[in-house]
Design an enzyme around this catalytic site. Structure first.
Site, PDB file in Angstrom:
ATOM      1  N   ASP A 188      36.379  42.802  46.621  1.00  0.00           N
ATOM      2  CA  ASP A 188      36.148  43.622  45.429  1.00  0.00           C
ATOM      3  C   ASP A 188      34.962  43.049  44.664  1.00  0.00           C
ATOM      4  O   ASP A 188      35.103  42.139  43.855  1.00  0.00           O
ATOM      5  CB  ASP A 188      37.389  43.648  44.540  1.00  0.00           C
ATOM      6  CG  ASP A 188      37.233  44.607  43.361  1.00  0.00           C
ATOM      7  OD1 ASP A 188      36.083  45.001  43.044  1.00  0.00           O
ATOM      8  OD2 ASP A 188      38.252  44.952  42.739  1.00  0.00           O
ATOM      9  N   HIS A 193      33.456  41.801  37.179  1.00  0.00           N
ATOM     10  CA  HIS A 193      34.174  40.537  37.299  1.00  0.00           C
ATOM     11  C   HIS A 193      33.260  39.329  37.504  1.00  0.00           C
ATOM     12  O   HIS A 193      33.756  38.217  37.695  1.00  0.00           O
ATOM     13  CB  HIS A 193      35.176  40.644  38.450  1.00  0.00           C
ATOM     14  CG  HIS A 193      36.065  41.833  38.330  1.00  0.00           C
ATOM     15  ND1 HIS A 193      36.993  41.975  37.324  1.00  0.00           N
ATOM     16  CD2 HIS A 193      36.153  42.972  39.081  1.00  0.00           C
ATOM     17  CE1 HIS A 193      37.617  43.135  37.454  1.00  0.00           C
ATOM     18  NE2 HIS A 193      37.113  43.757  38.505  1.00  0.00           N
ATOM     19  N   ILE A 208      35.787  39.832  33.298  1.00  0.00           N
ATOM     20  CA  ILE A 208      37.243  39.733  33.270  1.00  0.00           C
ATOM     21  C   ILE A 208      37.785  39.500  34.681  1.00  0.00           C
ATOM     22  O   ILE A 208      37.106  39.750  35.672  1.00  0.00           O
ATOM     23  CB  ILE A 208      37.875  41.008  32.675  1.00  0.00           C
ATOM     24  CG1 ILE A 208      37.564  42.239  33.541  1.00  0.00           C
ATOM     25  CG2 ILE A 208      37.397  41.215  31.236  1.00  0.00           C
ATOM     26  CD1 ILE A 208      38.248  43.516  33.080  1.00  0.00           C
ATOM     27  N   GLY A 211      42.345  42.870  37.978  1.00  0.00           N
ATOM     28  CA  GLY A 211      43.762  43.148  37.783  1.00  0.00           C
ATOM     29  C   GLY A 211      44.572  42.810  39.018  1.00  0.00           C
ATOM     30  O   GLY A 211      45.704  42.317  38.927  1.00  0.00           O
TER      31      GLY A 211
END
Length: 284
Positions: A188, A193, A208, A211
């Site tokens: 990903d 990120h 961040i 998830g």
């Protein structure tokens, strides 16, 4: 309108061959915090090839997650800005334990499109099977901010009441400063990120954590402490992403035992902010 719900739902499923081996599994496990302490027998089940088992949430990245969320956002009827995309929830159903290495066919499609007014929600379903039959089914719920309001079906409300009573376990799991950089190597590569400038465009002070990284860290904690370290006991695992985690923070995982189920709530300990909600692990 960048999202044409009828066209997206009518689009032909995309199928492709995926494969993975022990190195992919080991890298994923390291990406969700395995290997600390490095010589712990419980951790060696995630890191040492001679003892390796597969955490079920590896299904979200197996074969680099193909056909994954990013590729699904280019399916017919969908054209969106990645800076407006947030992963809203994830559910996983295991049909049998995931082998350490394998080759399978992954078939992805848009299973639902919901109009939440200020956002659209896409449900992206991936079904994976090998020569022996079905392996797993993944549903990713993707929020696209600013793309709702066309008068479509609002869809079900996934929110439930929080568990009552004191949790059976409260577990703290620190998130390394480089956790997102390591986790993204499993496939990903959303710049949200890793790239500070892109994160600011998306409305965040800094990059961040994925998830799905939080999702994996949480499942590992549940398996290790409440399921006797036995990954084969997991039958399904679902969550709603309720908030963001920043690398360097600590996840506080609260877990309640129920018959055949474990209910989980996860927060960022330093900010006392929920990050995973409506989280359920069904098990044997």
């Amino acid at each position: 309108m960048p999202i044409d719900a009828a066209k997206a739902l009518a689009a032909e499923p995309r199928s492709g061959e995926i494969s993975w081996d022990r190195k992919d599994v080991q890298l994923y496990h390291l990406g969700v915090g395995a290997g600390i302490p490095a010589t712990d027998p419980g951790e060696l089940r995630y890191t040492l090839e001679s003892r390796l088992h597969v955490l079920p949430s590896f299904a979200t990245v197996a074969g680099a997650g193909s056909p994954g969320v990013i590729s699904s956002l280019s399916m017919p009827g969908i054209e969106v800005d990645l800076a407006r995309v947030l992963h809203g929830g994830q559910s996983l159903t295991l049909h049998r334990p995931i082998p350490v290495q394998g080759t399978a066919t992954a078939t992805g499609r848009i299973a639902a499109v919901y109009d939440k007014g200020k956002a659209a929600v896409l449900v992206m379903r991936t079904e994976v099977a090998d020569a022996e039959g079905p392996l797993w089914t993944n549903d990713a719920q993707i929020f696209v901010r600013g793309e709702g309001g066309w008068g479509g079906d609002r869809g079900p409300s996934a929110r439930s009441n929080p568990p009552s009573g004191e949790p059976d376990r409260v577990l703290d799991r620190p998130v390394r400063e480089d956790q997102a950089l390591l986790y993204r190597l499993s496939g990903d590569y959303n710049p949200l990120h890793a790239d500070p400038e892109f994160a600011k465009l998306a409305g965040f002070d800094r990059p961040i954590l994925h998830g799905l990284c939080t999702y994996g860290i949480t499942l590992k904690a549940v398996v290790d402490t409440l399921l006797d370290g036995d990954v084969s006991r997991v039958r399904s695992y679902a969550t709603r992403f309720a908030g963001v985690v920043y690398p360097g923070e600590t996840l506080r995982i609260r877990a309640w035992r129920r018959q055949g189920r474990i209910l989980v709530a996860v927060s960022a300990a330093e900010r006392e902010t929920p990050v995973l909600a409506d989280t359920v692990v069904e098990h044997s």
